[in-house]
Design an enzyme around this catalytic site. Structure first.
Site, PDB file in Angstrom:
ATOM      1  N   ASN A  90     -11.667   0.086  27.929  1.00 30.06           N
ATOM      2  CA  ASN A  90     -11.023  -0.698  28.977  1.00 30.06           C
ATOM      3  C   ASN A  90     -11.647  -0.409  30.327  1.00 30.06           C
ATOM      4  OD1 ASN A  90      -9.014  -1.725  27.195  1.00 30.06           O
ATOM      5  ND2 ASN A  90      -7.759   0.102  27.508  1.00 30.06           N
ATOM      6  N   LYS A 147      -8.527   4.583  25.756  1.00 26.85           N
ATOM      7  CA  LYS A 147      -8.320   5.852  25.066  1.00 26.85           C
ATOM      8  C   LYS A 147      -9.487   6.206  24.153  1.00 26.85           C
ATOM      9  CE  LYS A 147      -4.382   7.473  24.078  1.00 26.85           C
ATOM     10  NZ  LYS A 147      -4.237   8.305  25.278  1.00 26.85           N
ATOM     11  N   GLU A 205      -4.774   1.796  20.277  1.00 26.20           N
ATOM     12  CA  GLU A 205      -5.002   0.691  21.215  1.00 26.20           C
ATOM     13  C   GLU A 205      -5.834  -0.424  20.582  1.00 26.20           C
ATOM     14  OE1 GLU A 205      -4.554   2.619  25.663  1.00 26.20           O
ATOM     15  OE2 GLU A 205      -6.561   2.352  24.874  1.00 26.20           O
ATOM     16  N   THR A 265       1.190  17.993  22.569  1.00 26.18           N
ATOM     17  CA  THR A 265       0.939  18.393  23.952  1.00 26.18           C
ATOM     18  C   THR A 265       2.201  18.130  24.757  1.00 26.18           C
ATOM     19  OG1 THR A 265       0.031  16.210  24.499  1.00 26.18           O
ATOM     20  CG2 THR A 265      -1.523  17.901  23.751  1.00 26.18           C
ATOM     21  N   GLY A 299       2.600  18.766  28.419  1.00 24.53           N
ATOM     22  CA  GLY A 299       2.419  18.900  29.856  1.00 24.53           C
ATOM     23  C   GLY A 299       2.372  20.349  30.302  1.00 24.53           C
ATOM     24  N   GLY A 336       2.319  23.303  27.839  1.00 28.77           N
ATOM     25  CA  GLY A 336       1.161  23.586  27.012  1.00 28.77           C
ATOM     26  C   GLY A 336       1.172  22.758  25.747  1.00 28.77           C
ATOM     27  N   GLY A 390      -4.749  13.696  28.468  1.00 34.28           N
ATOM     28  CA  GLY A 390      -4.515  13.773  27.034  1.00 34.28           C
ATOM     29  C   GLY A 390      -5.742  13.398  26.232  1.00 34.28           C
ATOM     30  N   ASP A 391      -6.492  12.410  26.724  1.00 34.00           N
ATOM     31  CA  ASP A 391      -7.722  12.001  26.034  1.00 34.00           C
ATOM     32  C   ASP A 391      -8.786  13.092  26.124  1.00 34.00           C
ATOM     33  OD1 ASP A 391      -6.557   9.561  25.428  1.00 34.00           O
ATOM     34  OD2 ASP A 391      -7.376   8.567  27.205  1.00 34.00           O
ATOM     35  N   ALA A 419      -9.490  18.180  34.215  1.00 36.47           N
ATOM     36  CA  ALA A 419      -9.381  16.726  34.350  1.00 36.47           C
ATOM     37  C   ALA A 419      -8.236  16.320  35.280  1.00 36.47           C
ATOM     38  CB  ALA A 419      -9.204  16.087  32.973  1.00 36.47           C
TER      39      ALA A 419
END
Length: 329
Positions: free
Chosen positions: A11, A40, A140, A219, A221, A224, A250-251, A282
């Site tokens: 995207n 993603k 996606e 995951t 946030g 951890g 996350g990716d 990131a």
């Protein structure tokens, strides 16, 4: 080192900064929009490549400026994009992303050319898959193609990772050929609802694998990430950083995780630690693909070593997919 294959979305991200994310029916003033490569699938492929893996990508873009820019970024990361379809009839997929002052985001995705990926594209893109390789998938692109890709790769002895994002509406057959499911706190709750097993994310990491099949990494946030090893809950703490933008974090985690599991060191908790270091970098940057660090940027020191959580009793059955090595040599 084995090859990481990625079948997924590409995207162009339209990014807008806002002071606070809008509530239902609310209009908020934002910054001027900026455009950057994302999706993603693309993000995870770039993360795996920047982590040092050999990466082959299957997907689609439009024959437009956004599509050409995405292909440039894939090339700069040394990703084999020979199986990226360039559509002459559909525009490159678009994600509209609002990011607030705390780095949290809301995302709306218009699939565009991603909807035009075909079964033949998947077959061609995975023609070289062999035992020991790793396949990374997300949701996606059409679910039927995700199932096809997983079935093809698993049948050839590859290790299949599914990042169940966006969260699926149903799971019939979706997880049959998946070895490792990577989800966040919200996504694991959706899966738990579909399986009729409510609970908090820590409990669900242990409870869901026997019901769904694959091992799970969740995951969470600032908490951890979590998985189960030999029946015990394993916790990898998050690194403490000042987050600017969580888009793509996350990716980044998934891509670095896949690269680690495709490498010579195939221990899942160690791979989670490496992925945690990368995603911590990131979130201190803006954007998706452009925020993903290169391997040389990852600090040598790790977060607190991954250890079984002493607060959680060793009651779950060991999941064989989490035995070391995780991926067949």
């Amino acid at each position: 080192m084995s090859t990481v294959f990625v079948v997924g979305s590409l995207n162009i991200d339209q990014n807008i900064r806002v002071r606070s994310l809008p509530r239902a029916g609310e209009t908020v003033r934002g910054s001027d929009a900026t455009f950057s490569p994302g999706g993603k699938g693309g993000n995870q492929a770039v993360a795996a490549a920047r982590a040092g893996a050999t990466v082959k990508f299957t997907g689609a873009v439009g024959d437009d400026a956004h599509g050409r820019r995405i292909l440039e970024v894939l090339s700069e990361a040394s990703i084999d994009a020979g199986h990226v379809r360039v559509s002459g009839t559909a525009a490159t997929g678009t994600a509209v992303i609002a990011v607030d002052d705390h780095g949290e985001n809301q995302i709306i995705v218009s699939p565009g050319a991603n909807s035009g990926i075909t079964a033949a594209d998947v077959d061609a893109g995975l023609a070289a898959v062999q035992a020991g390789d790793v396949l990374v998938l997300q949701l996606e692109i059409p679910t039927a193609l995700v199932r096809q890709a997983a079935r093809t790769a698993k049948g050839r002895g590859a290790f299949v990772i599914l990042n169940a994002a966006p969260a699926p509406r149903q799971i019939d057959g979706l997880l049959d050929d998946v070895d490792l499911l990577v989800v966040n706190e919200q996504e694991i709750q959706v899966l738990a609802g579909l399986a009729g097993m409510p609970g908090n994310h820590r409990d669900l990491v242990q409870a869901l694998p026997p019901a769904l099949g694959p091992a799970i990494v969740c995951t969470a946030g600032a908490e951890g990430s979590f998985t189960v090893l030999d029946g015990s809950l394993v916790h990898v703490p998050a690194a403490t950083v000042a987050a600017r933008d969580t888009t793509g974090a996350g990716d980044t985690f998934v891509g670095y995780l896949a690269a680690s599991l495709a490498g010579s060191h195939r221990d899942l908790p160690a791979a989670m630690i490496h992925a945690t270091r990368a995603s911590a970098i990131a979130v201190t940057r803006t954007g998706a693909m452009e925020s993903i660090p290169w391997a040389h940027e990852i600090p040598a020191s790790a977060p607190k070593p991954a250890t079984p959580d002493p607060a959680t009793p060793n009651t779950a059955s060991p999941n064989t997919a989490l035995s070391s090595p995780v991926v067949p040599n």
